[in-house]
Design a protein around this motif. Sequence first.
Motif, PDB file in Angstrom:
ATOM      1  N   LEU A 131       0.845  -1.191   0.000  1.00 19.77           N
ATOM      2  CA  LEU A 131       0.000   0.000   0.000  1.00 19.77           C
ATOM      3  C   LEU A 131       0.877   1.236   0.000  1.00 19.77           C
ATOM      4  CD1 LEU A 131      -2.895   1.002   0.150  1.00 19.77           C
ATOM      5  CD2 LEU A 131      -2.704   1.031   2.630  1.00 19.77           C
ATOM      6  N   GLU A 132       0.701   2.074  -0.992  1.00 13.57           N
ATOM      7  CA  GLU A 132       1.539   3.244  -1.143  1.00 13.57           C
ATOM      8  C   GLU A 132       1.087   4.351  -0.198  1.00 13.57           C
ATOM      9  OE1 GLU A 132       1.289   4.291  -5.171  1.00 13.57           O
ATOM     10  OE2 GLU A 132       2.273   2.477  -5.923  1.00 13.57           O
ATOM     11  N   PRO A 133       2.048   5.125   0.329  1.00 15.85           N
ATOM     12  CA  PRO A 133       1.687   6.229   1.199  1.00 15.85           C
ATOM     13  C   PRO A 133       0.809   7.235   0.473  1.00 15.85           C
ATOM     14  CG  PRO A 133       4.049   5.739   1.333  1.00 15.85           C
ATOM     15  CD  PRO A 133       3.491   4.956   0.186  1.00 15.85           C
ATOM     16  N   GLY A 134      -0.154   7.754   1.189  1.00 16.90           N
ATOM     17  CA  GLY A 134      -1.013   8.778   0.621  1.00 16.90           C
ATOM     18  C   GLY A 134      -2.331   8.264   0.104  1.00 16.90           C
ATOM     19  N   THR A 135      -2.489   6.920  -0.031  1.00 20.32           N
ATOM     20  CA  THR A 135      -3.742   6.404  -0.561  1.00 20.32           C
ATOM     21  C   THR A 135      -4.827   6.413   0.492  1.00 20.32           C
ATOM     22  OG1 THR A 135      -2.961   4.182  -0.059  1.00 20.32           O
ATOM     23  CG2 THR A 135      -2.617   4.981  -2.294  1.00 20.32           C
ATOM     24  N   ALA A 136      -4.514   5.975   1.707  1.00 21.97           N
ATOM     25  CA  ALA A 136      -5.517   5.968   2.757  1.00 21.97           C
ATOM     26  C   ALA A 136      -4.972   6.478   4.066  1.00 21.97           C
ATOM     27  CB  ALA A 136      -6.068   4.553   2.942  1.00 21.97           C
ATOM     28  N   SER A 137      -3.675   6.787   4.107  1.00 18.45           N
ATOM     29  CA  SER A 137      -3.066   7.178   5.371  1.00 18.45           C
ATOM     30  C   SER A 137      -3.494   8.570   5.806  1.00 18.45           C
ATOM     31  CB  SER A 137      -1.543   7.117   5.247  1.00 18.45           C
ATOM     32  OG  SER A 137      -1.104   7.947   4.186  1.00 18.45           O
ATOM     33  N   ALA A 138      -4.016   9.377   4.899  1.00 17.50           N
ATOM     34  CA  ALA A 138      -4.417  10.731   5.267  1.00 17.50           C
ATOM     35  C   ALA A 138      -5.671  10.749   6.113  1.00 17.50           C
ATOM     36  CB  ALA A 138      -4.631  11.569   4.002  1.00 17.50           C
ATOM     37  N   GLY A 139      -6.368   9.651   6.200  1.00 11.95           N
ATOM     38  CA  GLY A 139      -7.554   9.586   7.037  1.00 11.95           C
ATOM     39  C   GLY A 139      -8.803  10.125   6.386  1.00 11.95           C
ATOM     40  N   ASN A 140      -8.752  10.448   5.122  1.00  9.67           N
ATOM     41  CA  ASN A 140      -9.914  10.983   4.424  1.00  9.67           C
ATOM     42  C   ASN A 140     -10.763   9.812   3.944  1.00  9.67           C
ATOM     43  OD1 ASN A 140     -11.787  12.350   2.908  1.00  9.67           O
ATOM     44  ND2 ASN A 140     -10.283  13.718   1.942  1.00  9.67           N
ATOM     45  N   TRP A 143      -2.629  -2.590  -5.135  1.00  7.93           N
ATOM     46  CA  TRP A 143      -3.547  -2.755  -4.006  1.00  7.93           C
ATOM     47  C   TRP A 143      -4.993  -2.699  -4.467  1.00  7.93           C
ATOM     48  CZ3 TRP A 143      -7.356   0.363  -2.009  1.00  7.93           C
ATOM     49  CH2 TRP A 143      -7.399   1.677  -2.455  1.00  7.93           C
ATOM     50  N   LEU A 144      -5.292  -1.852  -5.483  1.00  2.00           N
ATOM     51  CA  LEU A 144      -6.658  -1.790  -6.013  1.00  2.00           C
ATOM     52  C   LEU A 144      -7.024  -3.101  -6.699  1.00  2.00           C
ATOM     53  CD1 LEU A 144      -9.270  -0.310  -6.746  1.00  2.00           C
ATOM     54  CD2 LEU A 144      -8.088   0.582  -8.775  1.00  2.00           C
ATOM     55  N   ARG A 145      -6.121  -3.659  -7.480  1.00  2.27           N
ATOM     56  CA  ARG A 145      -6.397  -4.935  -8.145  1.00  2.27           C
ATOM     57  C   ARG A 145      -6.585  -6.056  -7.131  1.00  2.27           C
ATOM     58  NH1 ARG A 145      -8.396  -2.692 -12.337  1.00  2.27           N
ATOM     59  NH2 ARG A 145      -6.908  -1.702 -13.752  1.00  2.27           N
ATOM     60  N   HIS A 192     -13.029  10.509   0.839  1.00  3.27           N
ATOM     61  CA  HIS A 192     -12.290  10.495  -0.422  1.00  3.27           C
ATOM     62  C   HIS A 192     -11.971   9.060  -0.848  1.00  3.27           C
ATOM     63  CE1 HIS A 192      -9.486  11.751  -3.561  1.00  3.27           C
ATOM     64  NE2 HIS A 192      -8.584  10.922  -3.048  1.00  3.27           N
ATOM     65  N   LEU A 193     -11.629   8.220   0.110  1.00  7.03           N
ATOM     66  CA  LEU A 193     -11.329   6.826  -0.199  1.00  7.03           C
ATOM     67  C   LEU A 193     -12.555   6.112  -0.737  1.00  7.03           C
ATOM     68  CD1 LEU A 193      -9.416   4.385  -0.118  1.00  7.03           C
ATOM     69  CD2 LEU A 193     -10.108   4.009   2.256  1.00  7.03           C
ATOM     70  N   ILE A 194     -13.731   6.348  -0.128  1.00  2.32           N
ATOM     71  CA  ILE A 194     -14.967   5.712  -0.590  1.00  2.32           C
ATOM     72  C   ILE A 194     -15.306   6.162  -2.004  1.00  2.32           C
ATOM     73  CG2 ILE A 194     -17.451   5.543  -0.198  1.00  2.32           C
ATOM     74  CD1 ILE A 194     -16.892   5.693   2.785  1.00  2.32           C
ATOM     75  N   LEU A 195     -15.159   7.456  -2.276  1.00  4.28           N
ATOM     76  CA  LEU A 195     -15.425   7.958  -3.623  1.00  4.28           C
ATOM     77  C   LEU A 195     -14.458   7.357  -4.640  1.00  4.28           C
ATOM     78  CD1 LEU A 195     -16.150  11.741  -2.885  1.00  4.28           C
ATOM     79  CD2 LEU A 195     -17.803   9.943  -3.460  1.00  4.28           C
ATOM     80  N   PHE A 196     -13.218   7.231  -4.227  1.00  3.73           N
ATOM     81  CA  PHE A 196     -12.228   6.643  -5.129  1.00  3.73           C
ATOM     82  C   PHE A 196     -12.569   5.190  -5.441  1.00  3.73           C
ATOM     83  CE2 PHE A 196      -8.390   3.977  -5.375  1.00  3.73           C
ATOM     84  CZ  PHE A 196      -7.875   4.429  -6.585  1.00  3.73           C
ATOM     85  N   LEU A 197     -12.942   4.421  -4.410  1.00  2.00           N
ATOM     86  CA  LEU A 197     -13.296   3.022  -4.624  1.00  2.00           C
ATOM     87  C   LEU A 197     -14.557   2.889  -5.469  1.00  2.00           C
ATOM     88  CD1 LEU A 197     -12.552   1.490  -1.104  1.00  2.00           C
ATOM     89  CD2 LEU A 197     -11.167   1.337  -3.177  1.00  2.00           C
ATOM     90  N   HIS A 198     -15.518   3.796  -5.259  1.00  4.43           N
ATOM     91  CA  HIS A 198     -16.736   3.772  -6.075  1.00  4.43           C
ATOM     92  C   HIS A 198     -16.401   4.010  -7.542  1.00  4.43           C
ATOM     93  CE1 HIS A 198     -20.269   5.692  -8.004  1.00  4.43           C
ATOM     94  NE2 HIS A 198     -20.955   4.756  -7.335  1.00  4.43           N
ATOM     95  N   GLU A 199     -15.514   4.955  -7.784  1.00  4.56           N
ATOM     96  CA  GLU A 199     -15.121   5.255  -9.151  1.00  4.56           C
ATOM     97  C   GLU A 199     -14.346   4.091  -9.778  1.00  4.56           C
ATOM     98  OE1 GLU A 199     -14.341   7.265 -12.745  1.00  4.56           O
ATOM     99  OE2 GLU A 199     -15.736   7.774 -11.139  1.00  4.56           O
TER     100      GLU A 199
END
Length: 334
Positions: A23-32, A171-173, A35-42
Amino acid sequence: MAAVGAGGSTAAAGPGVVSAGVLEPGTASAGNVKHLILFLHEAVLVQYVDTLKLAVPSLIYTLQNNLQYVAISNLPAATFQVTYQLKILTTALFSVLMLNRSLSRLQWASLLLLFTGVAIVQAQQAGGGGPRPLDQNPGAGLAAVVASCLSSGFAGVYFEKILKGSSGSVWLRNLQLGLFGTALGLVGLWWAEGTAVASRGFFFGYTPAVWGVVLNQAFGGLLVAVVVKYADNILKGFATSLSIVLSTVASIRLFGFHVDPLFALGAGLVIGAVYLYSLPRGAAKAIAAASASASASGPCVHQQPPGQPPPPQLSSHRGDLITEPFLPKSVLVK
Protein backbone atom coordinates in the motif's frame (compact mmCIF):
# COMPACT_ATOMS: atom_id res chain seq x y z
CA MET A 1 -18.71 -27.38 5.40
CA ALA A 2 -15.58 -26.28 7.17
CA ALA A 3 -13.34 -27.12 4.24
CA VAL A 4 -15.43 -25.22 1.72
CA GLY A 5 -15.89 -22.31 4.07
CA ALA A 6 -12.21 -22.15 4.79
CA GLY A 7 -11.50 -22.34 1.09
CA GLY A 8 -13.80 -19.43 0.43
CA SER A 9 -12.25 -17.46 3.28
CA THR A 10 -8.71 -18.01 2.13
CA ALA A 11 -9.65 -17.18 -1.43
CA ALA A 12 -10.89 -13.85 -0.18
CA ALA A 13 -8.01 -13.24 2.18
CA GLY A 14 -5.27 -14.56 -0.09
CA PRO A 15 -5.36 -12.05 -2.93
CA GLY A 16 -6.22 -9.15 -0.63
CA VAL A 17 -3.57 -9.43 2.04
CA VAL A 18 -0.68 -8.53 -0.21
CA SER A 19 -2.15 -5.09 -0.62
CA ALA A 20 -1.22 -4.33 2.98
CA GLY A 21 2.39 -4.95 2.14
CA VAL A 22 2.45 -2.74 -0.95
CA LEU A 23 0.00 0.00 0.00
CA GLU A 24 1.54 3.24 -1.14
CA PRO A 25 1.69 6.23 1.20
CA GLY A 26 -1.01 8.78 0.62
CA THR A 27 -3.74 6.40 -0.56
CA ALA A 28 -5.52 5.97 2.76
CA SER A 29 -3.07 7.18 5.37
CA ALA A 30 -4.42 10.73 5.27
CA GLY A 31 -7.55 9.59 7.04
CA ASN A 32 -9.91 10.98 4.42
CA VAL A 33 -12.45 8.16 4.50
CA LYS A 34 -14.90 9.99 2.26
CA HIS A 35 -12.29 10.50 -0.42
CA LEU A 36 -11.33 6.83 -0.20
CA ILE A 37 -14.97 5.71 -0.59
CA LEU A 38 -15.43 7.96 -3.62
CA PHE A 39 -12.23 6.64 -5.13
CA LEU A 40 -13.30 3.02 -4.62
CA HIS A 41 -16.74 3.77 -6.08
CA GLU A 42 -15.12 5.26 -9.15
CA ALA A 43 -12.52 2.49 -9.56
CA VAL A 44 -14.72 -0.51 -8.76
CA LEU A 45 -18.25 0.40 -9.85
CA VAL A 46 -17.99 3.17 -12.42
CA GLN A 47 -15.06 1.53 -14.22
CA TYR A 48 -16.77 -1.84 -14.01
CA VAL A 49 -15.11 -3.17 -17.16
CA ASP A 50 -11.71 -3.17 -15.46
CA THR A 51 -13.27 -4.76 -12.39
CA LEU A 52 -14.84 -7.55 -14.41
CA LYS A 53 -11.44 -8.44 -15.85
CA LEU A 54 -10.45 -9.64 -12.39
CA ALA A 55 -13.34 -12.12 -12.25
CA VAL A 56 -11.36 -14.70 -14.22
CA PRO A 57 -8.25 -14.89 -11.99
CA SER A 58 -10.40 -14.58 -8.88
CA LEU A 59 -12.48 -17.59 -9.93
CA ILE A 60 -9.30 -19.54 -10.65
CA TYR A 61 -7.74 -18.57 -7.31
CA THR A 62 -10.88 -19.73 -5.49
CA LEU A 63 -10.79 -23.02 -7.37
CA GLN A 64 -7.07 -23.37 -6.65
CA ASN A 65 -7.54 -22.95 -2.90
CA ASN A 66 -10.21 -25.64 -2.78
CA LEU A 67 -8.12 -27.97 -4.94
CA GLN A 68 -5.31 -27.66 -2.42
CA TYR A 69 -7.59 -29.03 0.30
CA VAL A 70 -8.52 -31.97 -1.93
CA ALA A 71 -4.85 -32.63 -2.64
CA ILE A 72 -3.63 -32.45 0.94
CA SER A 73 -6.49 -34.73 2.01
CA ASN A 74 -5.27 -37.45 -0.36
CA LEU A 75 -1.49 -37.07 -0.21
CA PRO A 76 1.08 -37.05 2.60
CA ALA A 77 2.10 -33.52 3.51
CA ALA A 78 5.69 -34.04 2.38
CA THR A 79 4.61 -35.47 -0.99
CA PHE A 80 2.16 -32.61 -1.49
CA GLN A 81 4.79 -30.00 -0.65
CA VAL A 82 7.26 -31.45 -3.16
CA THR A 83 4.69 -31.95 -5.92
CA TYR A 84 3.20 -28.48 -5.47
CA GLN A 85 6.51 -26.98 -6.63
CA LEU A 86 5.28 -27.80 -10.14
CA LYS A 87 3.66 -24.35 -9.97
CA ILE A 88 7.12 -22.98 -10.83
CA LEU A 89 7.07 -24.99 -14.05
CA THR A 90 3.52 -24.01 -15.01
CA THR A 91 4.15 -20.35 -14.21
CA ALA A 92 7.30 -20.32 -16.33
CA LEU A 93 5.51 -21.92 -19.28
CA PHE A 94 2.56 -19.53 -19.10
CA SER A 95 4.98 -16.60 -18.80
CA VAL A 96 6.73 -17.66 -21.99
CA LEU A 97 3.44 -18.18 -23.84
CA MET A 98 1.46 -15.18 -22.59
CA LEU A 99 4.12 -12.58 -21.75
CA ASN A 100 6.83 -13.58 -24.26
CA ARG A 101 9.27 -13.89 -21.39
CA SER A 102 12.62 -15.52 -22.12
CA LEU A 103 14.27 -18.01 -19.82
CA SER A 104 17.96 -18.76 -19.54
CA ARG A 105 19.38 -22.18 -20.28
CA LEU A 106 19.99 -22.67 -16.58
CA GLN A 107 16.34 -21.97 -15.84
CA TRP A 108 15.17 -24.43 -18.49
CA ALA A 109 17.53 -27.04 -17.07
CA SER A 110 16.25 -26.38 -13.56
CA LEU A 111 12.65 -26.81 -14.77
CA LEU A 112 13.57 -30.17 -16.29
CA LEU A 113 15.27 -31.10 -13.03
CA LEU A 114 12.16 -30.02 -11.13
CA PHE A 115 9.88 -32.18 -13.27
CA THR A 116 12.21 -35.16 -12.86
CA GLY A 117 12.24 -34.78 -9.09
CA VAL A 118 8.46 -34.59 -8.87
CA ALA A 119 8.13 -37.63 -11.14
CA ILE A 120 10.45 -39.62 -8.88
CA VAL A 121 8.46 -38.65 -5.78
CA GLN A 122 5.20 -39.67 -7.46
CA ALA A 123 6.74 -42.97 -8.58
CA GLN A 124 7.73 -43.61 -4.97
CA GLN A 125 4.20 -42.77 -3.85
CA ALA A 126 2.63 -45.07 -6.45
CA GLY A 127 4.98 -47.87 -5.44
CA GLY A 128 3.72 -47.89 -1.88
CA GLY A 129 5.72 -45.26 -0.04
CA GLY A 130 4.98 -46.71 3.37
CA PRO A 131 1.65 -46.96 5.19
CA ARG A 132 -1.07 -44.41 4.44
CA PRO A 133 -4.66 -43.87 5.63
CA LEU A 134 -7.26 -46.01 3.89
CA ASP A 135 -9.36 -42.99 2.90
CA GLN A 136 -6.53 -41.39 0.89
CA ASN A 137 -6.58 -41.61 -2.89
CA PRO A 138 -3.13 -40.76 -4.31
CA GLY A 139 -4.49 -40.54 -7.86
CA ALA A 140 -7.08 -37.96 -6.88
CA GLY A 141 -4.48 -36.09 -4.85
CA LEU A 142 -2.05 -35.93 -7.78
CA ALA A 143 -4.79 -34.77 -10.15
CA ALA A 144 -5.78 -32.03 -7.68
CA VAL A 145 -2.16 -30.87 -7.31
CA VAL A 146 -1.62 -30.72 -11.08
CA ALA A 147 -4.89 -28.82 -11.59
CA SER A 148 -3.96 -26.45 -8.77
CA CYS A 149 -0.52 -25.81 -10.25
CA LEU A 150 -1.99 -25.16 -13.69
CA SER A 151 -4.58 -22.77 -12.29
CA SER A 152 -1.95 -21.04 -10.16
CA GLY A 153 0.35 -20.48 -13.12
CA PHE A 154 -2.37 -19.24 -15.46
CA ALA A 155 -4.05 -16.97 -12.90
CA GLY A 156 -0.76 -15.49 -11.78
CA VAL A 157 0.45 -14.66 -15.29
CA TYR A 158 -3.02 -13.40 -16.32
CA PHE A 159 -3.08 -11.13 -13.27
CA GLU A 160 0.40 -9.84 -14.07
CA LYS A 161 -0.69 -9.10 -17.64
CA ILE A 162 -3.64 -7.10 -16.34
CA LEU A 163 -1.37 -5.13 -14.02
CA LYS A 164 1.03 -4.27 -16.82
CA GLY A 165 -1.76 -3.32 -19.22
CA SER A 166 -3.62 -0.90 -16.96
CA SER A 167 -2.96 2.09 -14.73
CA GLY A 168 -4.57 0.59 -11.63
CA SER A 169 -2.33 0.05 -8.64
CA VAL A 170 -1.54 -3.36 -7.18
CA TRP A 171 -3.55 -2.76 -4.01
CA LEU A 172 -6.66 -1.79 -6.01
CA ARG A 173 -6.40 -4.93 -8.15
CA ASN A 174 -6.01 -7.05 -5.02
CA LEU A 175 -9.11 -5.42 -3.55
CA GLN A 176 -11.06 -6.30 -6.70
CA LEU A 177 -9.75 -9.87 -6.50
CA GLY A 178 -10.85 -10.06 -2.88
CA LEU A 179 -14.37 -8.88 -3.71
CA PHE A 180 -14.83 -11.51 -6.39
CA GLY A 181 -13.15 -14.17 -4.27
CA THR A 182 -15.48 -13.52 -1.35
CA ALA A 183 -18.56 -13.61 -3.56
CA LEU A 184 -17.49 -16.77 -5.38
CA GLY A 185 -16.52 -18.47 -2.13
CA LEU A 186 -19.91 -17.71 -0.59
CA VAL A 187 -21.70 -19.01 -3.68
CA GLY A 188 -19.70 -22.23 -3.59
CA LEU A 189 -20.30 -22.64 0.12
CA TRP A 190 -24.05 -22.14 -0.24
CA TRP A 191 -24.24 -24.50 -3.22
CA ALA A 192 -22.36 -27.29 -1.45
CA GLU A 193 -23.50 -26.83 2.14
CA GLY A 194 -26.45 -24.45 1.97
CA THR A 195 -28.77 -26.60 4.08
CA ALA A 196 -26.17 -27.14 6.78
CA VAL A 197 -25.32 -23.43 6.89
CA ALA A 198 -29.00 -22.50 7.23
CA SER A 199 -29.57 -24.94 10.10
CA ARG A 200 -26.27 -24.80 11.97
CA GLY A 201 -24.90 -21.34 11.20
CA PHE A 202 -22.14 -20.01 9.01
CA PHE A 203 -19.29 -20.67 11.43
CA PHE A 204 -20.28 -24.21 12.33
CA GLY A 205 -17.27 -26.49 11.92
CA TYR A 206 -14.77 -23.66 12.33
CA THR A 207 -12.59 -25.47 14.82
CA PRO A 208 -9.34 -23.94 16.11
CA ALA A 209 -7.53 -25.91 13.40
CA VAL A 210 -9.68 -24.31 10.69
CA TRP A 211 -9.12 -20.84 12.12
CA GLY A 212 -5.42 -21.62 12.20
CA VAL A 213 -5.46 -22.46 8.49
CA VAL A 214 -7.36 -19.26 7.64
CA LEU A 215 -5.00 -17.08 9.69
CA ASN A 216 -1.98 -18.89 8.30
CA GLN A 217 -3.13 -18.14 4.75
CA ALA A 218 -3.79 -14.50 5.59
CA PHE A 219 -0.50 -13.88 7.41
CA GLY A 220 1.28 -15.94 4.78
CA GLY A 221 0.32 -13.33 2.20
CA LEU A 222 1.71 -10.58 4.43
CA LEU A 223 4.94 -12.52 4.88
CA VAL A 224 5.25 -12.93 1.11
CA ALA A 225 4.92 -9.17 0.72
CA VAL A 226 7.67 -8.67 3.32
CA VAL A 227 9.91 -11.18 1.55
CA VAL A 228 9.37 -9.46 -1.80
CA LYS A 229 10.20 -6.07 -0.31
CA TYR A 230 13.12 -6.84 1.99
CA ALA A 231 14.62 -10.16 0.82
CA ASP A 232 15.92 -11.50 -2.45
CA ASN A 233 15.13 -14.42 -4.71
CA ILE A 234 17.87 -16.67 -3.35
CA LEU A 235 16.52 -16.28 0.18
CA LYS A 236 13.04 -17.18 -1.07
CA GLY A 237 14.50 -20.26 -2.71
CA PHE A 238 16.05 -21.28 0.58
CA ALA A 239 12.73 -20.67 2.33
CA THR A 240 10.98 -22.96 -0.15
CA SER A 241 13.59 -25.65 0.39
CA LEU A 242 13.25 -25.28 4.15
CA SER A 243 9.47 -25.68 3.88
CA ILE A 244 9.96 -29.01 2.11
CA VAL A 245 12.33 -30.21 4.81
CA LEU A 246 10.02 -29.07 7.63
CA SER A 247 7.00 -30.70 5.98
CA THR A 248 8.90 -33.95 5.71
CA VAL A 249 10.02 -33.86 9.34
CA ALA A 250 6.51 -33.02 10.54
CA SER A 251 5.04 -35.84 8.43
CA ILE A 252 7.48 -38.29 9.97
CA ARG A 253 6.68 -37.24 13.53
CA LEU A 254 2.92 -36.74 13.19
CA PHE A 255 1.81 -39.24 10.55
CA GLY A 256 4.54 -41.87 10.51
CA PHE A 257 5.68 -40.93 7.01
CA HIS A 258 8.49 -43.16 5.72
CA VAL A 259 11.37 -41.51 3.84
CA ASP A 260 13.08 -43.97 1.49
CA PRO A 261 16.01 -43.29 -0.86
CA LEU A 262 13.68 -42.69 -3.83
CA PHE A 263 11.76 -39.95 -2.03
CA ALA A 264 15.00 -38.40 -0.76
CA LEU A 265 16.37 -38.33 -4.31
CA GLY A 266 13.24 -36.73 -5.76
CA ALA A 267 12.98 -34.15 -2.99
CA GLY A 268 16.67 -33.34 -3.34
CA LEU A 269 16.27 -32.75 -7.07
CA VAL A 270 13.31 -30.44 -6.45
CA ILE A 271 15.20 -28.47 -3.81
CA GLY A 272 18.19 -28.12 -6.14
CA ALA A 273 15.96 -27.06 -9.02
CA VAL A 274 14.28 -24.37 -6.90
CA TYR A 275 17.66 -22.99 -5.90
CA LEU A 276 19.02 -23.00 -9.46
CA TYR A 277 15.89 -21.34 -10.83
CA SER A 278 16.13 -18.61 -8.21
CA LEU A 279 19.71 -17.68 -9.09
CA PRO A 280 20.06 -14.16 -10.56
CA ARG A 281 20.66 -14.32 -14.30
CA GLY A 282 23.88 -12.32 -13.96
CA ALA A 283 25.24 -14.77 -11.42
CA ALA A 284 24.32 -17.72 -13.63
CA LYS A 285 26.11 -16.15 -16.60
CA ALA A 286 29.16 -15.40 -14.48
CA ILE A 287 29.29 -18.98 -13.24
CA ALA A 288 28.86 -20.37 -16.75
CA ALA A 289 31.53 -18.03 -18.16
CA ALA A 290 33.96 -18.90 -15.39
CA SER A 291 33.42 -22.62 -15.93
CA ALA A 292 33.86 -22.32 -19.69
CA SER A 293 37.02 -20.24 -19.27
CA ALA A 294 38.48 -22.66 -16.76
CA SER A 295 37.78 -25.68 -18.95
CA ALA A 296 39.15 -24.01 -22.07
CA SER A 297 42.35 -22.46 -20.73
CA GLY A 298 43.15 -24.76 -17.85
CA PRO A 299 44.91 -23.64 -14.66
CA CYS A 300 46.89 -20.66 -15.92
CA VAL A 301 47.69 -17.23 -14.48
CA HIS A 302 46.81 -14.18 -16.54
CA GLN A 303 49.74 -11.82 -16.99
CA GLN A 304 48.90 -8.13 -17.06
CA PRO A 305 50.82 -6.21 -19.77
CA PRO A 306 53.07 -3.41 -18.42
CA GLY A 307 51.48 -0.02 -18.30
CA GLN A 308 47.92 -1.33 -18.63
CA PRO A 309 45.31 -0.71 -15.91
CA PRO A 310 44.20 -3.79 -13.99
CA PRO A 311 40.98 -5.42 -15.18
CA PRO A 312 37.81 -4.72 -13.20
CA GLN A 313 37.13 -7.21 -10.46
CA LEU A 314 33.78 -8.95 -10.16
CA SER A 315 32.19 -7.92 -6.93
CA SER A 316 30.79 -10.59 -4.67
CA HIS A 317 27.86 -8.39 -3.70
CA ARG A 318 24.57 -9.56 -5.16
CA GLY A 319 23.49 -6.02 -5.90
CA ASP A 320 26.13 -5.74 -8.64
CA LEU A 321 24.48 -8.54 -10.60
CA ILE A 322 21.50 -8.19 -12.88
CA THR A 323 18.68 -10.01 -11.16
CA GLU A 324 15.54 -11.47 -12.61
CA PRO A 325 12.43 -12.25 -10.58
CA PHE A 326 12.25 -15.75 -9.18
CA LEU A 327 8.58 -15.84 -10.07
CA PRO A 328 6.25 -13.30 -11.60
CA LYS A 329 5.03 -10.89 -8.95
CA SER A 330 1.47 -12.12 -9.35
CA VAL A 331 2.34 -15.69 -8.36
CA LEU A 332 3.28 -14.41 -4.96
CA VAL A 333 -0.36 -13.45 -4.55
CA LYS A 334 -2.14 -16.45 -3.07
